[in-house]
Design an enzyme around this catalytic site. Structure first.
Site, PDB file in Angstrom:
ATOM      1  N   LYS A  47      -1.338  -4.032 -10.543  1.00  0.00           N
ATOM      2  CA  LYS A  47      -2.494  -3.256 -10.079  1.00  0.00           C
ATOM      3  C   LYS A  47      -2.750  -2.102 -11.060  1.00  0.00           C
ATOM      4  CE  LYS A  47      -0.633  -3.482  -5.390  1.00  0.00           C
ATOM      5  NZ  LYS A  47      -0.041  -2.615  -4.364  1.00  0.00           N
ATOM      6  N   ARG A  96       2.993  -1.546   9.444  1.00  0.00           N
ATOM      7  CA  ARG A  96       1.935  -0.864  10.195  1.00  0.00           C
ATOM      8  C   ARG A  96       1.340  -1.789  11.240  1.00  0.00           C
ATOM      9  NH1 ARG A  96      -1.014   0.712   4.733  1.00  0.00           N
ATOM     10  NH2 ARG A  96      -0.317  -1.420   4.490  1.00  0.00           N
TER      11      ARG A  96
END
Ligand code: PNS
Length: 171
Positions: A47, A96
């Site tokens: 990335k 999460r």
């Protein structure tokens, strides 16, 4: 069967581009579970990060310096090789939502196959943090929204400076 080490060292790996209050919550909780917690940034990421590894390390140090058993580092290559070199027996990760689960499940099983002595320990993100991600924080601040309460204040300042600089370079 391997026995429990006298001191349990855990690695909390990630991109931390930048650290959010969700990461910080995990660090706080992890520091209470393990004797030593090493928060470590992956160096060779595909990335394109907003902050360099050095900047991310500085931002992490800024917020973890009050935890005596937490340190900041970075690594290259396979996480399990790095963890073994640090004599860590635990990899700490946060979950999460269900959407995190599949990727985390795959990574944990791959890591266990590569290095069966290292266990991945998951902590469920606190409900106040379960929607926060570094990607969304960057998107919101980049489009002029408020990120108050989502990242430590020192990180918010760095984000504003970085985005202002980027904007003035584009004038
Ligand atoms: O914050 P992130 O981007 O979700 O963190 C991902 C990270 C750094 C934990 C993961 O990409 C990783 O461990 N990379 C190191 C390379 C590796 O060991 N790959 C094989 C294990 S699945």
């Amino acid at each position: 069967m391997t026995t429990k080490p006298a001191k349990v060292i855990a690695i909390y790996p990630g991109s931390f581009d930048p650290i959010t209050n969700g990461h910080l919550d995990l660090i706080e909780r992890g520091s209470r579970l393990f004797d030593r917690l090493i928060v470590s940034i992956l160096r060779n990421e595909s990335k394109q990060p907003l902050f360099s590894v050095e900047e991310r390390m500085e931002m992490l140090w800024d917020v973890v310096r009050d935890f005596p058993n937490v340190e900041v580092d970075c690594f290259d290559g396979l996480l399990v090789h790095y963890a073994a070199a640090k004599q860590a027996t635990v990899v700490l990760r946060g979950i999460r939502a269900i959407s995190d689960y599949e990727n985390e499940w795959q990574m944990a099983l791959m890591n266990r196959r590569l290095q069966p002595d290292i266990e991945t320990v998951f902590l469920i993100a606190g409900e106040a943090h379960s929607f926060i991600s570094s990607r969304l924080v960057k998107e919101v601040i980049g489009l002029g929204g408020s990120i108050a309460g989502l990242v430590p204040q020192s990180v918010e300042i760095r984000l504003r400076n970085r985005l202002q600089r980027a904007a003035s370079n584009n004038i």
